[in-house]
Design an enzyme around this catalytic site. Structure first.
Site, short mmCIF file in Angstrom:
data_model
loop_
_atom_site.label_atom_id
_atom_site.label_comp_id
_atom_site.label_asym_id
_atom_site.label_seq_id
_atom_site.Cartn_x
_atom_site.Cartn_y
_atom_site.Cartn_z
N TYR A 177 -1.98 -1.15 10.42
CA TYR A 177 -2.03 -1.48 8.99
C TYR A 177 -0.74 -1.02 8.30
O TYR A 177 -0.15 -1.77 7.51
CB TYR A 177 -3.24 -0.81 8.36
CG TYR A 177 -3.43 -1.06 6.88
CD1 TYR A 177 -3.97 -2.25 6.43
CD2 TYR A 177 -3.07 -0.09 5.94
CE1 TYR A 177 -4.16 -2.48 5.07
CE2 TYR A 177 -3.25 -0.31 4.59
CZ TYR A 177 -3.80 -1.51 4.15
OH TYR A 177 -3.98 -1.72 2.80
N SER A 231 0.86 -1.18 0.00
CA SER A 231 0.00 0.00 0.00
C SER A 231 0.90 1.23 0.00
O SER A 231 2.09 1.14 0.36
CB SER A 231 -0.89 0.00 1.25
OG SER A 231 -1.50 1.27 1.46
#
Length: 257
Positions: free
Chosen positions: A152, A139
């Protein structure tokens, strides 16, 4: 450039998001040999839809619990034996549940590592494989801080670190396996729903508002760019996929032996 002719492609992915859109697009490659999918839940209708898109490509699903190392080992062994060898592995399982640290780290990072290492005997040219490509989904939060989603971000930074390390030239020369990572920007997927319920801690309201109001890319357009990055066949590379555009991310060296 990657030649998909006769290739066995394995996805650790669900039936939505960028990963599933990649499957759709790869099924248009008429010469693909087999598409394997491993996930915790089967979606019979989606599998039928994929198979109908190209009857010449065999679509195989196997159930796998990403939070269970034994399940991963057994499933990857069955899939590897069925395929004979794995040419392309795509790890794109993705969850955003910062209040559940174990699940967030477990699925985004730990499972990805286990899946990759259990696939390697069927990819490594010195074992049962013929070489290949591993694409791991990180990401933009694997490259930059994410104050609202620190857990995350930690997991996705781990994905980048693992992939870059496995992409070392020494490993490639021994195994013939290239490692690449792609870092999508904000994408209109199920994961973007209920962001406020999944923050690391409660002091994140303004940060979430900024994310919710930002423009997002569609999974379909992101998938096009991820496949394009894979076809570059550049070992150890990192790619940002944002607003339907592809850009290579160049790492900055802070320390070297």
């Amino acid at each position: 450039m990657c030649d998909w002719t006769g290739k066995n492609v394995l996805f650790a992915s669900g039936f939505s998001g960028i990963g599933f859109q990649m499957m759709h697009q790869l099924m248009q490659r008429e010469k693909l040999k087999m598409l394997g999918i491993v996930h915790r839940m089967e979606n019979v209708e989606m599998i039928k839809k994929l198979q109908a898109e190209n009857p010449d490509v065999k679509v195989v699903f196997m159930q796998m619990n990403l939070m269970d190392k034994v399940s991963i080992e057994q499933t990857m062994k069955k899939m590897g034996q069925m395929m004979g060898n794995i040419d392309v592995l795509v790890n794109c399982e993705d969850v955003l549940l910062d209040k559940d640290v174990e699940t967030t780290i477990g699925i985004n990072l730990t499972a990805m590592i286990h899946v990759t290492m259990k696939a390697m005997p069927y990819m490594d040219k010195s074992q049962m494989g013929v070489g290949g490509v591993v694409m791991n989904m990180s990401s933009v939060y694997g490259l930059e801080p994410a104050p609202a989603f620190a857990v995350y971000a930690a997991a996705k930074h781990g994905v980048v670190g693992f992939t870059r390390s496995m992409g070392d030239m020494h490993i490639y020369q021994k195994t013939g396996v290239m490692f690449m990572t792609v870092c999508p920007g904000l994408t209109n997927t199920e994961m973007m729903m209920n962001l406020r319920d999944n923050v690391t801690w409660e002091h994140s309201e303004h940060l979430v508002e900024v994310i919710e109001s930002a423009k997002r890319q569609m999974p379909e357009e992101a998938a096009v760019q991820v496949i394009k990055a894979m076809e570059m066949m550049k070992n150890g590379s990192m790619w940002i996929v944002d607003m339907g555009q592809l850009k290579e991310a160049m790492p900055q060296m802070h320390w070297q032996m």
